[in-house]
Design an enzyme around this catalytic site. Structure first.
Site, short mmCIF file in Angstrom:
data_model
loop_
_atom_site.label_atom_id
_atom_site.label_comp_id
_atom_site.label_asym_id
_atom_site.label_seq_id
_atom_site.Cartn_x
_atom_site.Cartn_y
_atom_site.Cartn_z
N CYS A 2 0.82 -1.22 0.00
CA CYS A 2 0.00 0.00 0.00
C CYS A 2 0.86 1.27 0.00
O CYS A 2 1.95 1.29 0.57
CB CYS A 2 -0.88 0.03 1.24
N ARG A 27 4.81 0.53 -6.12
CA ARG A 27 4.76 -0.35 -4.96
C ARG A 27 3.79 -1.50 -5.16
O ARG A 27 3.81 -2.47 -4.41
CB ARG A 27 4.33 0.45 -3.72
N TRP A 75 -2.93 -2.57 -1.73
CA TRP A 75 -2.52 -3.91 -2.19
C TRP A 75 -3.23 -4.88 -1.24
O TRP A 75 -2.93 -4.90 -0.05
CB TRP A 75 -1.00 -4.05 -2.10
N ASN A 101 -1.43 1.35 5.93
CA ASN A 101 -0.54 0.38 5.32
C ASN A 101 -0.10 -0.56 6.44
O ASN A 101 0.32 -0.08 7.49
CB ASN A 101 0.68 1.11 4.69
N GLY A 102 -0.23 -1.87 6.24
CA GLY A 102 0.17 -2.81 7.27
C GLY A 102 -0.95 -3.80 7.55
O GLY A 102 -1.93 -3.87 6.80
N GLU A 481 18.60 -15.80 -9.83
CA GLU A 481 18.14 -14.42 -10.01
C GLU A 481 17.59 -14.21 -11.43
O GLU A 481 16.54 -13.59 -11.62
CB GLU A 481 19.30 -13.45 -9.71
N LYS A 485 13.72 -13.10 -12.49
CA LYS A 485 13.40 -11.96 -13.38
C LYS A 485 12.38 -12.41 -14.43
O LYS A 485 11.41 -11.72 -14.68
CB LYS A 485 14.65 -11.42 -14.10
N GLU A 488 8.85 -13.14 -12.76
CA GLU A 488 8.03 -12.05 -12.22
C GLU A 488 7.54 -11.10 -13.28
O GLU A 488 6.46 -10.53 -13.12
CB GLU A 488 8.71 -11.33 -11.05
N HIS A 504 18.74 -35.76 -11.19
CA HIS A 504 18.06 -36.31 -10.01
C HIS A 504 16.57 -36.03 -10.06
O HIS A 504 15.89 -36.13 -9.05
CB HIS A 504 18.70 -35.75 -8.74
N LYS A 603 6.51 -3.68 -4.67
CA LYS A 603 7.94 -3.35 -4.59
C LYS A 603 8.47 -3.54 -3.18
O LYS A 603 9.56 -4.03 -2.98
CB LYS A 603 8.14 -1.89 -5.05
#
Ligand code: M6R
Length: 608
Positions: A2, A27, A75, A101-102, A481, A485, A488, A504, A603
């Site tokens: 948020c 965000r 969010w 926010n939270g 990494e 990328k 996402e 395996h 974010k």
């Protein structure tokens, strides 16, 4: 997560709030809204969807005048994205409006108490509980009322509160969620992050845990947890407004990829003085370094991938064994911490809830804590005993690129620093490593020229169902990494495997034509990796290899080859990641994805 903006001043609030919210879009959010103090009382306009939808609603809303207001991008955590669940929330009697926010962890008990008192609720959010608590505990003084309610709340919150009975005022309070305050000529502003304020001021105040602020057109007053006035020193950011804008690029991600040579130079050069690594905000003594019994690197997502590189490099350069832990798991592994342990927390935002919780846990157990952070004055930076800043500047795209590269650079620098402090790195090796390290920005610059080549490969594979990456040791850490990328931003299913693990199990996934990207830049792993490439090719995979310039043998096994500049093995993740960032970017662009704001992602992940 948020985003919050607030303004109390003498100008019209809506353009300021909307401008600020636009800067917080990165965000991640799924609904947005504003609350205004008007002569007739509090007005809330909000809607599911992007800011463009909110803008449309504001245009048709009639009177949106008002010089004090709050804005929010939500969010979803409690309740689906919807008009009703969007913030701001009004109390049942419409006397209070709140943005939050939270996560309020005890909201069910609090809601039950309010239900028993006859309150009803429109939304499924925990925030509507807060705003009705304000109505219930109203003392007639806004700050008093907010502090009274604050004391009932468990969990995390950054709150902005308006009251119809307190014209010209916003009260802000926070715990475990970021909130900053800035002053401008026409009044005071608050926000979740600096980009929302930068058009108005470059000086900002961080609210500490459970501190409160009262914003009016005359400025801001701050209060500690006991409601005593406190004076605060502002932080200054030297970015200009362009740093948080696109500057001619179509996406922040591309802009940030292209900034990597510069920010790497800033990060590396600011930490090397007279041929030694110097961290101004680290005060570990040589004796403390020598006494380290365990070294944990703790982080989430890409920062954890940088930590994996750090683990290998610290072991090789400083002869110190390090463990990498995901921050969300760290506390539950019962890590063996003593006052001789060093816990390194890596975080771009400095606000990631799990990383912050891991840091606090480490401190409680008496361990020494060192934060590697990008955002100055962030919660993690302020909570750690020692801090190393990455100098990546503001990173807006949800998918990290330049901040990750700077985290890698700090891992290399930390390895050298520890190696020197432990007396395990000779003057000659120190000089040679630092020379190679200082050469990385120019090599990154050269790599920017690979944009079109990676665009070409992206054009061949953007329709893929799965893309696998393989590598060993440092190449494996970089592959994790690169795979993140792709996942996402392109939403293509991608996995990275330690190349030796394939047989395996995962090798069963390969089909004719599946793309396998082989990161083969570490020379010490080259022979073994070539065998793994042959194994996947024998199952019909197409192999794109990334190797150091001059590796002739890899040409004999890969279907396609991209060569990165030569560098010692330990620095190769910095080389292979840049072409893979371009690759992910172009694959996502060709699939028409929202590159800077991928679905479901935020974010700054400020909830655990
Ligand atoms: O702000 P932080 O570095 O603590 O964030 C950690 C992760 O959330 C972050 O790296 C995330 O994985 C990125 N979206 C990856 O691109």
């Amino acid at each position: 997560m948020c985003g919050i903006v607030g303004y109390a001043g003498s100008e019209q609030a809506v353009p300021i709030l909307m401008g600020g919210l636009a800067k917080l879009e990165y965000r991640g959010y799924d609904s947005a809204g504003v609350a205004l103090q008007q002569d007739c009382g509090l007005t809330v306009i909000k809607s599911k969807g992007r800011l463009a939808e909110l803008r449309r609603q504001l245009e048709t809303a009639g009177d949106t005048r008002g010089t004090v207001g709050l804005g929010h991008t939500r969010w979803a955590t409690h309740g689906e994205p919807s008009d009703l669940n969007a913030h701001p929330h009004l109390s049942q009697d419409a006397r209070f409006a709140v943005v939050h926010n939270g996560i309020i962890e005890n909201y069910i008990e609090l809601k039950q108490m309010l239900l028993e008192k006859g309150y009803t609720f429109q939304s499924q959010t925990d925030t509507e509980v807060i705003v009705n608590l304000l109505a219930y505990y109203d003392t007639g003084d806004l700050l008093d009322t907010v502090l009274k309610v604050r004391n009932k709340l468990g969990g995390s919150y950054a709150l902005g509160v308006l009251s119809a009975a307190a014209p010209g005022q916003i009260v802000a309070v926070r715990k475990d969620s970021p909130l900053i305050v800035g002053l401008c000529k026409s009044g005071a502003l608050m926000a979740s992050d600096i980009p929302a304020l930068i058009a108005h001021t470059r000086d900002y105040y961080e609210l500490s845990e459970r501190e409160a602020a009262v914003l009016t057109k005359d400025g801001a007053r701050f209060y500690n947890v006991n409601r005593e006035p406190v004076s605060k020193t502002p932080y200054h950011v030297d970015w200009d407004i362009d740093a948080a804008s696109l500057g001619g690029y179509e996406h922040f991600m591309m802009k940030e990829i292209m900034e990597q040579p510069r920010v790497l130079r800033d990060t590396i050069s600011s930490k090397i003085h007279d041929g030694e690594v110097v961290f101004p905000d680290v005060s570990l003594t040589r004796a403390q370094v020598e006494a380290i019994d365990r070294l944990y690197i703790v982080a989430c997502g890409s920062a954890a991938h940088a930590g994996m590189v750090g683990k290998h490099v610290i072991r090789r350069v400083a002869g110190l064994s390090a463990e990498v832990e995901l921050a969300s798991e760290f506390r539950y592994q019962e890590p063996l911490l003593t006052d001789r342990s060093l816990v390194v927390i890596i975080s771009q935002s400095g606000e990631t809830a799990d990383s912050l919780a891991a840091l606090r846990y480490a401190r409680e157990k008496g361990a020494k804590t060192l934060a590697v952070v990008n955002v100055l004055g962030s919660s993690i930076a302020r909570s750690a005993e020692h801090v190393i800043y990455t100098n990546a500047g503001p990173e807006i795209a949800v998918a990290t690129t330049k901040a990750y590269s700077c985290q890698l650079a700090v891992m290399y620098l930390l390895a050298v620093y520890l190696g020197r402090a432990l007396g395990r790195l000779s003057d000659e090796d120190n000089a040679s490593l630092l020379k190679e390290l200082q050469a990385l920005p120019d090599k990154a610059d050269a790599l920017l020229g690979c944009k079109e080549t990676m665009q070409y490969y992206a054009a061949q594979y953007y329709g893929a169902k799965d893309i696998f990456l393989i590598g060993r040791n440092l190449d494996y850490a970089a592959a994790l990494e690169a795979s993140l990328k792709l996942k996402e931003i392109s939403y293509i299913h991608s996995e990275a495997y330690a190349a030796g693990e394939l047989k395996h199990g995962p090798i069963a996934l390969l089909e004719r034509g599946t793309l396998v990207v082989a990161l083969a830049a570490t020379v010490s792993m080259a022979d073994k990796l070539r065998s793994n490439i042959l194994e996947v090719k024998a199952r019909g995979a197409e192999v794109l290899a990334l190797a150091q310039e001059g590796d002739e043998k890899i040409k004999t096994v890969a279907d396609a080859l991209f060569e990165v500049p030569r560098t010692p093995d330990i620095f190769t993740p910095s080389m292979t990641i840049i072409p893979m960032q371009f690759f992910a970017y172009y694959v996502a662009a060709m699939r028409g994805m929202d590159i800077d704001k991928p679905r479901n992602l935020a974010k700054s992940v400020t909830v655990e």
